[in-house]
Design an enzyme around this catalytic site. Structure first.
Site, short mmCIF file in Angstrom:
data_model
loop_
_atom_site.label_atom_id
_atom_site.label_comp_id
_atom_site.label_asym_id
_atom_site.label_seq_id
_atom_site.Cartn_x
_atom_site.Cartn_y
_atom_site.Cartn_z
N TYR A 9 0.84 -1.20 0.00
CA TYR A 9 0.00 0.00 0.00
C TYR A 9 0.88 1.25 0.00
O TYR A 9 0.61 2.20 -0.74
CB TYR A 9 -0.92 0.00 1.23
CG TYR A 9 -1.92 1.12 1.19
CD1 TYR A 9 -3.19 0.91 0.61
CD2 TYR A 9 -1.63 2.37 1.70
CE1 TYR A 9 -4.10 1.93 0.57
CE2 TYR A 9 -2.55 3.41 1.65
CZ TYR A 9 -3.80 3.18 1.08
OH TYR A 9 -4.71 4.21 1.02
N PHE A 61 -9.03 20.30 -24.82
CA PHE A 61 -9.30 18.87 -24.79
C PHE A 61 -10.46 18.66 -23.82
O PHE A 61 -10.58 19.35 -22.82
CB PHE A 61 -8.08 18.04 -24.36
CG PHE A 61 -8.39 16.57 -24.39
CD1 PHE A 61 -8.56 15.92 -25.60
CD2 PHE A 61 -8.62 15.86 -23.22
CE1 PHE A 61 -8.91 14.58 -25.63
CE2 PHE A 61 -8.97 14.52 -23.25
CZ PHE A 61 -9.12 13.88 -24.47
N THR A 62 -11.30 17.66 -24.13
CA THR A 62 -12.58 17.49 -23.41
C THR A 62 -12.41 17.47 -21.89
O THR A 62 -12.95 18.34 -21.19
CB THR A 62 -13.26 16.19 -23.88
OG1 THR A 62 -12.34 15.12 -23.72
CG2 THR A 62 -13.68 16.29 -25.33
N ASP A 82 0.44 18.76 -21.62
CA ASP A 82 -0.35 17.54 -21.71
C ASP A 82 0.51 16.57 -22.50
O ASP A 82 0.63 16.68 -23.72
CB ASP A 82 -1.68 17.82 -22.40
CG ASP A 82 -2.57 16.58 -22.44
OD1 ASP A 82 -2.02 15.45 -22.49
OD2 ASP A 82 -3.80 16.73 -22.43
N LYS A 115 -1.98 6.27 -23.38
CA LYS A 115 -1.66 6.67 -24.76
C LYS A 115 -0.25 6.19 -25.08
O LYS A 115 -0.04 5.00 -25.25
CB LYS A 115 -1.80 8.19 -24.91
CG LYS A 115 -3.04 8.77 -24.24
CD LYS A 115 -4.33 8.39 -24.92
CE LYS A 115 -5.58 8.77 -24.13
NZ LYS A 115 -5.72 10.14 -23.72
N ARG A 117 -15.77 13.88 -33.32
CA ARG A 117 -15.01 14.97 -32.72
C ARG A 117 -15.44 16.24 -33.44
O ARG A 117 -14.77 16.76 -34.31
CB ARG A 117 -13.50 14.73 -32.86
CG ARG A 117 -12.95 13.78 -31.79
CD ARG A 117 -12.97 14.46 -30.44
NE ARG A 117 -12.49 13.65 -29.33
CZ ARG A 117 -13.27 13.07 -28.42
NH1 ARG A 117 -14.58 13.15 -28.52
NH2 ARG A 117 -12.76 12.42 -27.40
N PHE A 156 -20.90 13.79 -25.27
CA PHE A 156 -20.63 12.85 -26.36
C PHE A 156 -20.54 11.41 -25.86
O PHE A 156 -20.74 10.48 -26.63
CB PHE A 156 -19.33 13.23 -27.08
CG PHE A 156 -18.15 13.36 -26.17
CD1 PHE A 156 -17.92 14.54 -25.49
CD2 PHE A 156 -17.28 12.30 -25.99
CE1 PHE A 156 -16.84 14.66 -24.62
CE2 PHE A 156 -16.20 12.41 -25.14
CZ PHE A 156 -15.98 13.60 -24.44
#
Ligand SMILES: *Cc1c(COP(=O)(O)O)cnc(C)c1O
Length: 467
Positions: free
Chosen positions: A73, A125-126, A216, A259, A383, A451
């Site tokens: 942990y 970006f969303t 990002d 990603k 998009r 969306f």
């Protein structure tokens, strides 16, 4: 006649069966999903190009490292390996693990954004913008105009328009700009890169005003590839070196390891400022988990660490970006309107051009994504206006210049024949576009990130299907 396709630098050791549903099954599945590809069951999909997020195929090395994950942990050995790897490749001294990218965005936004804050960025970006707005901030798009033109061939459409940034700083004052949010590459522009030169200029301007830059970094390795290909002076540099140079010009980063890092889950926030790191560690305990796991299992942290090492390998990133280019080049050769130049993770169809006869109020991109699913059970993502949501002040739909259908390629998952199958289907649908009689209208519209869970029906209730 076919563009080049380099052989993949991997071979297949384990397979996952996929099945093409019948035309009737596809029609029923689309109806059940309210014409929203986000709501399709994956089992009803043949080729899934909805996202490259967490859909990567991991390597045998990643899987074997998962077996030695330390599930302690507190103070897990796997955390220290991950921290080390991030420090080595991304260069930030303080690493706060999170369950995925938006966990990092939540923590960063809660600390830095307050009512009256203004956050400039190279296109929204969303999830990033949603966290900024939930904390009372206002996002400002400072990307160059070329990024909003799908046909413009600018090699670095992710670049910042310095005049726009300068004007914003003069208008609202540097003290109300907690940071500049820079994406490399820019997802919503179809994976377009930012150049090192532009990043350095942006850095100079923001530093003069004491404003930090938060990167990002979800696809910064892909961005590094484009810098190597397109920016003079970098052709002989390793991807790892270029990645480090990108990060050097920023003060911190939010990362979705789903990603570039070839993982199925994971993320992190990393910063240079020790005080900011301390505040982030205090918050991560509340929202994610202890600061040495942040919502990831020990084995996940192992997979991410190994994935980072693999992501900067030249042959891996080359095969990745060139597979995307192959799909794009086939569509371009057939006259399908796509976003130019081709991006790093996706080919984006210019739905407003293909479905010229469908008004923007009937969401051409949502409509085209539905038509492609009906044709071949290929899942793509909208998009365009649906993703852009409503203006929080006026409540009106936002109609971005780009009305795109994104075909996002998972890393190391599909072969050339899958990509050819998709290209054939998209070309079919484009050639038969006149049979798509109407667009779509909302039957259920969620108030945030609509969306994902929005439902639609044909605007004239009788969309023609070719199947
Ligand atoms: C995916 C993504 C995020 C959010 O990351 P998640 O891991 O999905 O939470 C943020 N920014 C960009 C550019 C992304 O592509």
């Amino acid at each position: 006649m076919h563009p080049t396709y380099p052989p993949e630098p991997w071979r297949i050791k384990m397979v996952e069966p996929i099945r093409l549903p019948t035309p009737t099954e596809r029609r029923e599945a689309l109806l059940d999903a309210g014409y929203n590809t986000s709501l399709l069951r994956a089992a009803d999909v043949f080729i899934d190009l909805y996202t490259d997020s967490g859909t990567n195929a991991m390597s045998d090395r990643q899987w074997s490292d998962m077996m030695i994950g330390d599930e302690a942990y507190a103070g897990s050995r796997s955390f220290y390996r991950l921290e080390n790897t991030i420090q080595q490749y991304y260069g930030y001294p303080h690493v706060i693990p999170t369950h995925q990218g938006r966990g990092a965005e939540n923590i960063l936004s809660r600390i830095l954004v307050k009512p009256g804050s203004h956050i400039p960025g190279n296109m929204y970006f969303t999830t990033t913008r949603t966290h900024q707005e939930l904390n009372g901030g206002t996002f400002h798009d400072i990307i160059i105009d070329e990024a909003h033109d799908p046909a413009d061939e600018h090699p670095f459409k992710g670049n910042v328009d310095l005049a726009k940034l300068d004007r914003l700083i003069k208008d609202v004052g540097a003290e109300d700009i907690p940071y500049v949010s820079l994406a490399a590459t820019v997802n919503m522009a179809g994976g377009q890169p930012i150049s090192l030169a532009n990043l350095a200029e942006t850095r100079e301007l923001t530093a003069a005003h004491g404003i930090p830059i938060i990167l990002d970094a979800a696809r910064a390795v892909e961005n590094a590839w484009f810098i190597r290909q397109r920016e003079p002076g970098h052709a002989d540099h390793s991807i790892a070196r270029i990645l480090a140079e990108i990060c050097d010009l920023t003060d911190g980063a939010c990362m979705s390891a789903k990603k570039d890092s070839y993982a199925n889950i994971g993320g992190w926030l990393a910063v240079r400022d020790p005080d900011l790191a301390e505040r982030a560690r205090n918050l991560v305990v509340v929202y994610e988990g202890l600061h040495t796991y942040g919502g990831m299992a020990g084995r996940d942290m192992e997979a991410v660490a190994r994935g980072i090492e693999e992501s900067v390998e030249h042959d891996n990133i080359r095969a990745r970006v060139e597979q995307v280019a192959y799909l794009g080049d086939r569509l371009i050769a057939a006259g399908v309107p796509v976003m130019r130049p081709l991006g790093g993770h996706a080919v984006c169809l210019d739905a407003a051009a293909t479905l010229e006869h469908v008004p923007r109020t009937e969401f051409p991109a949502q409509t085209l994504a539905a038509a492609i699913y009906l044709d071949s059970a290929t899942r793509t993502a909208e998009r365009g206006a649906v993703s852009a949501g409503r203006d929080p002040v006026t409540g009106d739909h936002r109609y971005p210049k780009l009305e795109l259908v994104r075909l996002t390629i998972p890393r190391r998952v599909y072969t050339r024949s899958h990509i050819d199958f998709v290209a054939d289907s998209v070309i079919n649908v484009h050639n038969a576009r006149a049979t798509i009689a109407s667009g779509l209208t909302f039957t259920h519209e969620p108030s945030v990130l609509r969306f994902f869970q929005g439902r639609f029906t044909p605007a004239d209730r009788m969309v023609q299907s070719r199947t």
